[in-house]
Design a protein around this motif. Sequence first.
Motif, short mmCIF file in Angstrom:
data_model
loop_
_atom_site.label_atom_id
_atom_site.label_comp_id
_atom_site.label_asym_id
_atom_site.label_seq_id
_atom_site.Cartn_x
_atom_site.Cartn_y
_atom_site.Cartn_z
N PHE A 293 0.83 -1.20 0.00
CA PHE A 293 0.00 0.00 0.00
C PHE A 293 0.87 1.26 0.00
N LEU A 294 1.86 1.28 0.91
CA LEU A 294 2.66 2.49 1.08
C LEU A 294 3.42 2.82 -0.20
N SER A 297 0.79 4.35 -2.77
CA SER A 297 -0.04 5.51 -2.47
C SER A 297 0.73 6.81 -2.61
N GLY A 298 2.08 6.72 -2.64
CA GLY A 298 2.87 7.94 -2.77
C GLY A 298 3.11 8.63 -1.45
N ILE A 299 2.75 7.98 -0.32
CA ILE A 299 2.97 8.62 0.99
C ILE A 299 4.45 8.68 1.31
N LEU A 300 5.15 7.61 0.96
CA LEU A 300 6.56 7.57 1.30
C LEU A 300 7.41 8.10 0.16
N ASN A 308 1.85 6.99 -8.76
CA ASN A 308 1.22 7.32 -7.49
C ASN A 308 -0.12 7.98 -7.72
N PRO A 310 -3.38 9.13 -5.21
CA PRO A 310 -4.05 9.11 -3.90
C PRO A 310 -5.42 8.43 -3.93
N ALA A 311 -6.14 8.52 -5.06
CA ALA A 311 -7.46 7.90 -5.12
C ALA A 311 -7.35 6.40 -4.98
N GLY A 313 -4.89 5.00 -3.54
CA GLY A 313 -4.44 4.80 -2.16
C GLY A 313 -5.61 4.63 -1.21
N ILE A 314 -6.68 5.44 -1.42
CA ILE A 314 -7.84 5.35 -0.53
C ILE A 314 -8.46 3.96 -0.61
N LEU A 317 -6.25 1.56 1.20
CA LEU A 317 -6.34 1.81 2.64
C LEU A 317 -7.61 1.19 3.20
N ILE A 324 -6.87 -5.92 8.03
CA ILE A 324 -6.11 -5.84 9.27
C ILE A 324 -7.02 -5.54 10.45
N LEU A 372 8.45 5.40 9.08
CA LEU A 372 7.22 6.20 9.16
C LEU A 372 7.43 7.56 9.79
N PHE B 28 -2.80 7.65 8.07
CA PHE B 28 -2.61 7.43 6.63
C PHE B 28 -3.76 8.04 5.84
N TRP B 29 -4.97 7.85 6.37
CA TRP B 29 -6.14 8.39 5.69
C TRP B 29 -6.02 9.91 5.59
N MET B 31 -3.28 11.68 5.63
CA MET B 31 -2.23 12.03 4.67
C MET B 31 -2.77 11.98 3.25
N LEU B 32 -3.50 10.89 2.94
CA LEU B 32 -4.04 10.74 1.59
C LEU B 32 -5.01 11.86 1.27
N MET B 35 -3.11 14.94 0.68
CA MET B 35 -2.39 14.89 -0.59
C MET B 35 -3.31 15.25 -1.74
N ARG B 36 -4.57 14.86 -1.61
CA ARG B 36 -5.55 15.14 -2.67
C ARG B 36 -5.78 16.62 -2.81
N PHE B 40 -0.50 18.42 1.75
CA PHE B 40 0.52 17.52 2.29
C PHE B 40 1.32 16.96 1.12
N PRO B 42 4.83 14.84 0.76
CA PRO B 42 6.02 14.26 1.37
C PRO B 42 7.24 14.31 0.45
N HIS B 43 7.04 14.65 -0.82
CA HIS B 43 8.16 14.60 -1.77
C HIS B 43 8.93 15.90 -1.84
#
Lengths: 662, 175
Positions: A293-294, A297-300, A308, A310-311, A313-314, A317, A324, A372, B28-29, B31-32, B35-36, B40, B42-43
């Motif tokens: 996932f990480l 999603s482009g978070i890292l 990447n 974000p859509a 990613g949602i 997630l 989980i 993280l 995480f939610w 952050m996403l 980002m949208r 935010f 991170p890059h």
Amino acid sequence: MFSPELGHYALALACVIAAVQGVFPFIGLYFRNLSLINLAPRLAYGQCIALTVSFICLIYAAVTNDFSVRNIAMNSAVSKPLLYKITGVWGNHEGSILLWAFILSLCGAVVSIFGRHSLPTLLKARVVAVLGLIATGFELFCLTTSNPFTRLFPAPWDGQGMNPLLQDPGLAFHPPILYTGYVGFAVPFAFAIAALLEGRVDTAWGRWVRPWAITAWCFLTCGIAAGSWWSYYVLGWGGYWFWDPVENASLIPWLTGTALVHSAVVVEKRNTLKIWTILLAIATFSFSLSGTFLVRSGILNSVHAFANDPARGIFILGLLGAVIGSSLLLFACRAPLLTDNTFFAPLSRETLLIFNNIILCSLCAVVLTGTLYPPFMALLTGHVISVGKPFFDATTIPLALPLFMTMGVAPMLPWKRAQLWTLLNKLWFSIGLTSIAAFIIIRRLYGVLPFLCAIAALWVIITSVSDLAQRIALFRVAFRISLTRARALPRAIIGSAIAHVGVGIAVLGLSAMSQAQHLIVEMPIGSTKHFAGYDWTLTDVEEKPGPNYTALIATLDVRSHGKQIALLHPARRHFNLQNQTITHVSIAPRLLADFYSVLGEQHDVTHNTIYVLRLHYNPLASWIWLGAIVMTFGGALAFSDRRTHTRAIYHQNISPPMIEAL
Amino acid sequence: MTRLSSLTRRRLLMTIPLIGATGVGFAFWKMLADMRVGTFNPHNINTPVLNRSVPDFTLPGFAPHKGFSADDLRQLNTPVLVTFFASWCIPCLEEMPLLMTLKKFLPLWGIAYKDKPYNIKEFLHSAGNPFARLAQDQQGRVGIDWGISGVPESFLIGAGGIIRWHEANPLTEDV
């Protein structure tokens, strides 16, 4: 015949089958309907066949240059060599998710085949159903947000081609192996969920889980090693591990997976550490999922650039939250009811295995924190920072050292209770040999931590070998008797000793690599540089065409006192389609060191062309991957142990009272 | 205060993973979602450096030049251009002619990044020396504090040692 539409249809079919596979067995268990329960393995086969067809369709489209498929047009080209047309299928986001789903369905089918006779029907139905539920989620993800079969109209004449860095045999097989490792941990996870649902964990459960955990662990080890090897010889930075978030994302499940393999042994042999093992099984697969996932999603902030979005990613997630979250909720409800009441002394194999688990999990926590920390800091304070090698080196090495110290000792200890005197009696030889080795290498290694690591690695190797030698009473009885004893030794014991030796070899390589040297030089043709005790001569530079690039190839002659040691051909390849130049590293691997060279740019100075070259001298570099191969071999040997495959004594047949007890 | 029974304690203990995972999942939610909308990213490692004071450092000079420290930059009233360069980098060589012209307009302070004294000398000898002051960062530590991603990288320092502008590529006419 294998049209993209067929592939798309097969994927949708697989998704439906997976949903049925995930729901019907549970309905059957609830209503005590045996025919619904028995449906589970068949549905698993069906799902696997459907996904195989789907996967073949995508490969077929890639091989036949069907650029009306968007995914192929974006990532392939007519001029791309055939091997990379095939492997390029999983080199991009959509294709790799399909590969994920395919491997997951394969796991379900393999559990059904191997568990045909040996697994109790009810447990098998639950395990396969859990795998079906996970597969449904992933196939839905594939269908809705990352469909590899989407058509493109009008179709282009040629595709955009693939990143030249990825056109390499090392990377061709790194993702499938790594994914098999990641996805393989879905099986121990499914076993853990099934056990929580049944409310029963016993030695038989430990025995079933262990081969799966070992298999996944072997693949993950191989996959990580292949990735690291790729970065070593393709990226040309001279390094093999960069503590990149994506690398960490594969290391974290590896650490908990290693802990799982060890704690499952305790469940199997001593019927204790059950809750912990269940949690490890859940955690390992959760980390595998989160890693995927990480990355996407482009978070890292990572060098691994997947498209990447974000859509997307949602969606992942949400999928992660479902898998989980529900498993941890189940754990919170059911695990407190599982009880352990076995006792063992402070000095025993159990204690050392628990110690090993604690350290592996601490290592995992440290790597997780380091990975993280940047996004969390950015979220909380708005400051963007990066955490790199200095942090990880300073935190992981001191933690790993005590782990290495116990690795060789634990297999020598008996279960339940050990005598300190007996242990010391077994160890004096290893202690002596390690001290001598320490004395020899102290002058060759600079720095305290590399030295301590090298000593710890030697200690692991020496104690593991001496443990095996003592078990077969080598040199104490006639050689022939020792040989007979060796043959009678369970493969799990030999396998674990070999895997430990593999860790030792890899750590030796890592500590020696801390002494690696490199030099950036400007050389005209014919000049010689003295570096790391060798003479490096640039004898020639020539231009040569390749299949889809033109190459500039240099020839470097490495000599020691006039005797040729290696001939290196570092090159620069220019890919016309992407208008991208990549360096092609040349490495001469030798047992004691790698000679490593990179050809940089060139510039003209008064009628003479000068080439910039980067020369590396990497001591024991190949030992890192040799160690990984030995580890995997040890794991495979332990997997092949007959004892793990014999039927366990368990309620085999479903009799009416058993159904009542559900 | 009543003592918790063993089972209750176990129950509480075993909800910890769930609580932890929920917290991380929520982050995480967030952050996403950020980002949208673009709040935010991170890059974007380098932007925060802008409009801040230079990080603390002191570097030795490359004889006969004087080295400099963060305090030297903070005491300035006029802008200077601080350039990280290295003799082993070809783009650095390419931007040298431009730096030679630029030195007529504002003082250039150089930092030789991860370089050997002999090579710096050769480099300046062949390409010319535009630098008013020249410091050495042999370990590359100061480079990390400044957040450089490679060489050459240039920072325009305004009065009071504030970083006003930053370029992570070789300087060209356009820039």
